[in-house]
Scaffold this motif. Structure first.
Motif, mmCIF file in Angstrom:
data_model
loop_
_atom_site.group_PDB
_atom_site.id
_atom_site.type_symbol
_atom_site.label_atom_id
_atom_site.label_comp_id
_atom_site.label_asym_id
_atom_site.label_seq_id
_atom_site.Cartn_x
_atom_site.Cartn_y
_atom_site.Cartn_z
ATOM 1 N N ARG A 137 37.499 42.173 43.523
ATOM 2 C CA ARG A 137 38.306 42.307 42.138
ATOM 3 C C ARG A 137 39.231 41.143 41.951
ATOM 4 N NH1 ARG A 137 39.600 48.835 42.736
ATOM 5 N NH2 ARG A 137 37.513 49.324 42.372
ATOM 6 N N VAL A 138 39.978 40.753 42.932
ATOM 7 C CA VAL A 138 40.562 39.488 42.651
ATOM 8 C C VAL A 138 39.813 38.304 42.442
ATOM 9 C CG1 VAL A 138 42.290 38.095 44.302
ATOM 10 C CG2 VAL A 138 42.437 40.604 44.581
ATOM 11 N N SER A 139 38.720 38.000 42.903
ATOM 12 C CA SER A 139 38.041 37.158 42.743
ATOM 13 C C SER A 139 37.626 37.051 40.992
ATOM 14 C CB SER A 139 36.648 36.935 43.474
ATOM 15 O OG SER A 139 35.979 35.844 43.315
ATOM 16 N N ARG A 140 37.184 38.242 40.890
ATOM 17 C CA ARG A 140 36.902 38.080 39.394
ATOM 18 C C ARG A 140 38.114 38.050 38.388
ATOM 19 N NH1 ARG A 140 33.663 40.677 35.493
ATOM 20 N NH2 ARG A 140 34.785 41.896 33.948
ATOM 21 N N LEU A 141 39.282 38.489 38.949
ATOM 22 C CA LEU A 141 40.562 38.589 37.986
ATOM 23 C C LEU A 141 40.895 36.943 38.102
ATOM 24 C CD1 LEU A 141 43.162 39.380 36.417
ATOM 25 C CD2 LEU A 141 44.064 39.668 38.814
ATOM 26 N N ALA A 142 40.810 36.239 39.091
ATOM 27 C CA ALA A 142 41.201 34.941 39.193
ATOM 28 C C ALA A 142 40.460 34.047 38.625
ATOM 29 C CB ALA A 142 41.344 34.481 40.665
ATOM 30 N N ARG A 143 38.875 34.291 38.520
ATOM 31 C CA ARG A 143 38.058 33.435 37.862
ATOM 32 C C ARG A 143 38.113 33.523 36.414
ATOM 33 N NH1 ARG A 143 33.860 35.954 40.261
ATOM 34 N NH2 ARG A 143 33.123 36.985 38.232
ATOM 35 N N ARG A 144 38.282 34.859 35.763
ATOM 36 C CA ARG A 144 38.372 35.053 34.333
ATOM 37 C C ARG A 144 39.448 34.522 33.879
ATOM 38 N NH1 ARG A 144 38.567 40.488 32.672
ATOM 39 N NH2 ARG A 144 38.137 39.699 30.621
ATOM 40 N N ALA A 145 40.852 34.522 34.663
ATOM 41 C CA ALA A 145 42.070 34.087 34.235
ATOM 42 C C ALA A 145 42.143 32.560 34.211
ATOM 43 C CB ALA A 145 43.244 34.850 34.936
ATOM 44 N N GLY A 146 41.266 32.053 34.916
ATOM 45 C CA GLY A 146 41.406 30.494 35.100
ATOM 46 C C GLY A 146 42.943 30.206 35.914
ATOM 47 N N ALA A 147 42.837 31.095 37.049
ATOM 48 C CA ALA A 147 44.122 30.845 37.906
ATOM 49 C C ALA A 147 43.635 29.676 38.615
ATOM 50 C CB ALA A 147 44.374 32.055 38.800
#
Ligand SMILES: [Zn+2]
Ligand SMILES: [Zn+2]
Length: 265
Positions: free
Chosen positions: A204-214
């Protein structure tokens, strides 16, 4: 903007970490994000100026995020020599923050509302924007407890920026809130096969970071059994985020550089 991890623990007591608390400094702004149990002693250990905080932001009312408030405010009143009599403190938290402080004051003492220097206690609504003079702080409601908020801190020029998720379950709209952040301080409580709807896991963190462009991730609020058994950073990377990822630990300090000012003409 400089972030220092004061505490990155969970509700489970641990010998090497206080509960959730993060110190952010920029210019004259000295802000504490959450004040979980053990945070005041951890600030003292790290040499951080707990007695000169200018802002306190709370994400929600679980004790691993607010448990050190009595110690902090009692120290404000009785633990600063010479006493702090000026320089206001702004407290910002979700709806219910004022009632929390008034209840604590009624039971433990009026130092919660009058520590000897001016304190304002104000409540955030989703989308609220707080200007500290050096930072713009915005918030978003997140699925954890009814009052839970994530916080985004940006320099007044817009960059750099960081997001602290607080505690949250998965939320598709959180990626927009985290869009292009230089640093995502993301809770990563539990493994994918054990996590419920109110926390994040490595994928979930990975998906969030990937989608956000963090641009960078610090994973935090990792339950000790999980952290000790597994390479959590590796799991986040294996789930598709390109990194870098590191794990929060007491005293971890990250400097986020401001964009260079345009040349003067
Ligand atoms: Zn928590
Ligand atoms: Zn919580």
């Amino acid at each position: 903007m400089r972030l220092t991890v004061v505490g990155c623990g969970t509700v489970v007591p641990e010998s090497d970490r206080a509960c959730s608390s993060y110190y952010v400094e920029r210019g004259e702004t000295r802000a504490l994000l959450d004040c979980g149990s053990g945070a005041v002693q951890a600030m003292a250990r790290l040499g951080l100026p707990w007695e000169r905080l200018s802002h306190l932001f709370l994400t929600h009312f679980h004790s691993d995020h607010v448990g050190a408030l009595p110690g902090l405010f009692f120290a404000f009143r009785h633990g600063i020599h010479p006493p702090r009599t000026s320089a206001p403190l702004e407290v910002w938290g979700p709806p219910g923050t004022r009632a929390l402080f008034e209840g604590l004051a009624a039971t433990l003492g009026d130092f919660f509302v009058d520590p000897g220097f001016p304190v304002s206690i104000r409540e955030l609504a989703p989308g609220s924007e707080v200007l500290t003079g050096d930072l713009v702080v915005t918030c978003k409601d997140v699925p954890h407890t009814p009052e839970s908020m994530a916080l985004r801190l940006a320099s007044t020029s817009g960059a750099p920026a960081l997001v602290y998720t607080g505690d949250t379950g998965p939320d598709e709209s959180l990626a927009d809130f985290c869009r292009d952040v230089d640093l995502l301080v993301g809770e990563c409580s539990l493994p994918d096969d054990l996590v419920g709807d109110n926390h994040l896991s490595p994928s979930r963190v990975s998906r969030l970071a990937r989608r956000a462009g963090a641009r960078r991730v610090v994973a935090t609020h990792i339950y000790p059994q999980f952290r000790r058994a597994t390479d959590v950073a590796a799991l986040i990377l294996e789930a598709g985020y390109a990194g870098p990822v590191e794990l929060a630990s007491e005293g971890l300090t990250i400097d986020l550089q401001s964009e260079p000012l345009p040349p003067s003409t």
